[in-house]
Structure formats: C-alpha cells, structure tokens
Design an enzyme around this catalytic site. Structure first.
Site, mmCIF file in Angstrom:
data_model
loop_
_atom_site.group_PDB
_atom_site.id
_atom_site.type_symbol
_atom_site.label_atom_id
_atom_site.label_comp_id
_atom_site.label_asym_id
_atom_site.label_seq_id
_atom_site.Cartn_x
_atom_site.Cartn_y
_atom_site.Cartn_z
ATOM 1 N N HIS A 128 1.646 4.562 -2.870
ATOM 2 C CA HIS A 128 1.803 6.023 -2.706
ATOM 3 C C HIS A 128 3.175 6.455 -3.238
ATOM 4 C CE1 HIS A 128 -1.751 6.589 -0.295
ATOM 5 N NE2 HIS A 128 -1.342 5.801 0.691
ATOM 6 N N HIS A 146 0.850 -1.202 0.000
ATOM 7 C CA HIS A 146 0.000 0.000 0.000
ATOM 8 C C HIS A 146 0.885 1.252 0.000
ATOM 9 C CE1 HIS A 146 -3.575 2.362 1.576
ATOM 10 N NE2 HIS A 146 -2.572 3.154 1.918
ATOM 11 N N GLU A 147 1.893 1.267 0.885
ATOM 12 C CA GLU A 147 2.793 2.431 0.967
ATOM 13 C C GLU A 147 3.628 2.570 -0.305
ATOM 14 O OE1 GLU A 147 2.206 4.528 3.159
ATOM 15 O OE2 GLU A 147 0.981 3.207 4.392
HETATM 16 ZN ZN LIG Z 1 -2.365 5.140 2.388
#
Ligand SMILES: [Zn+2]
Length: 377
Positions: free
Chosen positions: A76, A72-73
C-alpha cells in the site's frame, strides 16, 4: 488495511524506507498466542521433534507471519508514495497492520491502485511460498513454516478483499463508486455501509457458525470492522454535507482585526489588554490581511516605544497555507484546519480582503445540533 488510527501504546521500532515503523503492545500478545497455538499443534503432530523444536518453529512462523503483514502494508505504502503521497507510519497491532497515509489519492483510479497493492503483495507471497513448497517438497520444521506462510498470505489476501471499509476490498469498492459517481464521499458512504454488513456477518458467523475460541476471535475482528465502517459512514455524511457549503458561508467576525498602521500603544489599549484573545489578525487600510500579532509581541518591546512603533513593524507574516479562499468548499477547510492543527482559519477574497474566520468549533456545533451554519453578512 489502510486507515487512520491512534498510536497509543505503540513502540517505535525504527524506520522502513524512511517510513516510521511502530509496534503496538498488543502485538506481543498475538506473537505469544501464535507461537503457543502453532507450537502446540506442531508438537502434537510431530512427537518425534521433541519439546523445543515445535515451539521454536511456532515462534519463527509467528515472526514471518508479521513480516508478511508488513510486506502487505509496504505494498500500500509504495503505491501511495508513487503518487506523491507521504506515508506517515506503518504499525502492527492486535488486528494486523495499518499504513497511515497522509491523504487520499487525487483520483479514484489512484485510490484503487493503493487499495489493490496490499492484497497483490499477499497473493505474490502466497505464490512464492506455494511454489517453494511444491518445488522443494520440504519436510520437517522448514516445510511446516513454508506451508503455513503460503496459507497465511492467501488468507490475508482473501480476508482483506472482503468488500467493506476499513478493509482493502472496501477501499476498492469506494474507488469504483467514486469513479462512477464522481463523488468521493458517495464512495466512502457506500463502502462504509457494506463494511457494517461485513462486520455484522463476521460477528454472526464467528459466534454461531465457527464457534469456539477461533469464532470468538473472528467475531471480535467483526466488531472492529463494524465500528470502523460506521465511523467512515459518519465521516462521509459530514464531509458530504460540508462539500456543499463554502468557507464564506461559515465565516464569522467575532474577533476584531488590528489595523497595521495602529501603534503598539493603541493595540495594547484597544485590543490586547481588554481581551483574553492571544493572537490578532492584522489588516491594511483596505481591510486586506497582512499579518498576525500576538499579545506577547508587546512584552518584547519596551513600553517607551509603544507609541511610536506601528503594529506593522513587529507583526508576523501569515502563511498562505494557513488561510482559505472564500469560495473554498467547507470539507477542504475542515481538512486544512485538522492538518495544520488550527482552531480557526482566516477566509480571504481573491483580493486578499479578510472576510472573517472559520472556527472548528462552529463546524462541530453545526453537526452536533444539526443547526444551520451562521451565514456571513
Ligand atoms: Zn491492506
């Protein structure tokens, strides 16, 4: 989440695609807790697995849960890198993961893409594990792990899309308000206020609706969201006010500049020896900034040549990135001071004329006492 936090108590665990990767010590607590809670639940559900298998399954699930947060990170991070923004680190800590991104996107649409990239990865992972679960109809420990991962990634996506900072949904909201109003700080302020609302609702919901240990945990995360959201609002308030002022309005001339043509002897007698100031700006005949000289420069030259050596011969150049233009908005000046870790920064006219310096302490005092910034004469 994508946010700036301290890395106190964090362990460097290597690099991912050139991004330093940290694990906070609190992460090990969560690893143990998830292993224990999932392992004991599986043990109760499947007595036929014996004693070791449920715990091992719990441990593998916990590790894969963190791998999901990490992906998830990375979502980004890649969105930021694609916009030419450096990612300083990715950290796992008590409340999940954080990608520390060097600066904000240049446009609200860029910020929107960075905010959405993490939840999109989580949704994709949910689809992948849900598909695997359906297609293979796995049983036993493998089935338990896959079905947990599907659920966890869906929960990650939904939770992170709650519409308040510091959550991803808050960053989405910020980008939208920024896009509509054209003012980044209005976006941060708005999403900071909704973030405080989200935090309060999580605390109330955790304590009075969910109850028990899970509710308490939810409430603690709510407190984390609330206090971070408040920091964002405060930051936006300060930056918003600063953006209405310019560097020249805050510039002070408390420190004398040394003429480049002066000898080291006069630099010593008239400037260095009578003051505790360490570093001096150097200007030419017309008052333009041409360099910087430290007291230490005197020690490196024999005293006999002080009288015949001009300051210009030993001064250091000042990098353009360590100066600001007179008409630069103060919010950018503050960002520059913080990025470069400078206590003060010279303010120049387009001609190079030294107007004065903006000191970080003046900006801080301005906001602490709410007094007007001293205006340059
Ligand atoms: Zn996030």
């Amino acid at each position: 989440m994508q946010e700036v936090t301290q890395k106190k108590g964090a362990i460097r665990a290597g690099s991912l695609f050139g991004i330093p990767f940290f694990i906070d010590v609190s992460w090990f607590l969560i690893l143990a807790f998830v292993t224990w809670s999932y392992g004991s639940a599986l043990g109760a559900q499947h007595p036929e697995w014996g004693t070791l298998v449920p715990w091992l399954t719990g441990f593998v699930s916990a590790l894969l849960l963190f791998a999901s947060v990490l992906l998830h990170e990375l979502g980004h991070s890649f969105a930021a890198i694609a916009q030419g923004i450096r990612v300083q680190s990715i950290s796992l800590f008590l409340f999940g993961g954080v990608a520390q991104i060097e600066r904000e996107s240049r446009s609200p649409w860029g910020a929107l893409v960075v905010a959405l990239a993490g939840p999109l990865v989580s949704i994709a992972l949910f689809g992948l594990f849900y598909g695997l679960e359906q297609a293979l109809s796995l049983a036993g420990p493998a089935g338990a792990v896959v079905s947990l991962l599907a659920m966890v990634n869906l929960a990650l996506a939904i939770f992170n899309m709650l519409p308040g900072l510091p959550l991803d949904g808050g960053n989405v909201l910020k980008a939208l308000v920024w896009g509509v109003t054209g003012n980044q700080y209005k976006g941060i302020r708005f999403a900071g206020i909704t973030g405080q609302g989200v935090g309060v609702l999580m605390m109330l919901g955790g304590l009075f609706v969910i109850g028990n240990f899970n509710g308490l945990w939810f409430a603690i995360i709510g407190w984390f969201v609330f206090s971070n959201a408040r920091r964002y609002s405060e930051y936006a308030r300060v930056q918003g006010r600063l953006s209405g002022l310019t560097a020249v309005q805050a510039a002070v001339r408390t420190e004398p500049a040394v003429p480049a043509h002066a000898s080291l002897r006069s630099f010593a007698d008239l400037y260095a020896l009578g003051s505790s100031q360490v570093s001096f700006l150097v200007t030419d005949y017309d008052g333009r900034l041409v360099g910087r000289i430290d007291r230490g420069a005197l020690l490196r030259q024999p005293t006999e040549i002080w009288a015949i050596t001009p300051v210009s011969a030993v001064m250091q150049p000042v990098d353009a990135s360590e100066t600001v233009a007179a008409d630069q908005p103060l919010d950018e000046v503050l960002t520059r001071l913080q990025e470069k870790r400078l206590p003060r920064i010279p303010v120049l006219q387009p001609s190079g004329l030294l107007v004065g310096q903006v000191r970080i302490e003046d900006i801080q005092r301005f906001f602490a006492r709410k007094e007007p910034l001293r205006l340059a004469s």
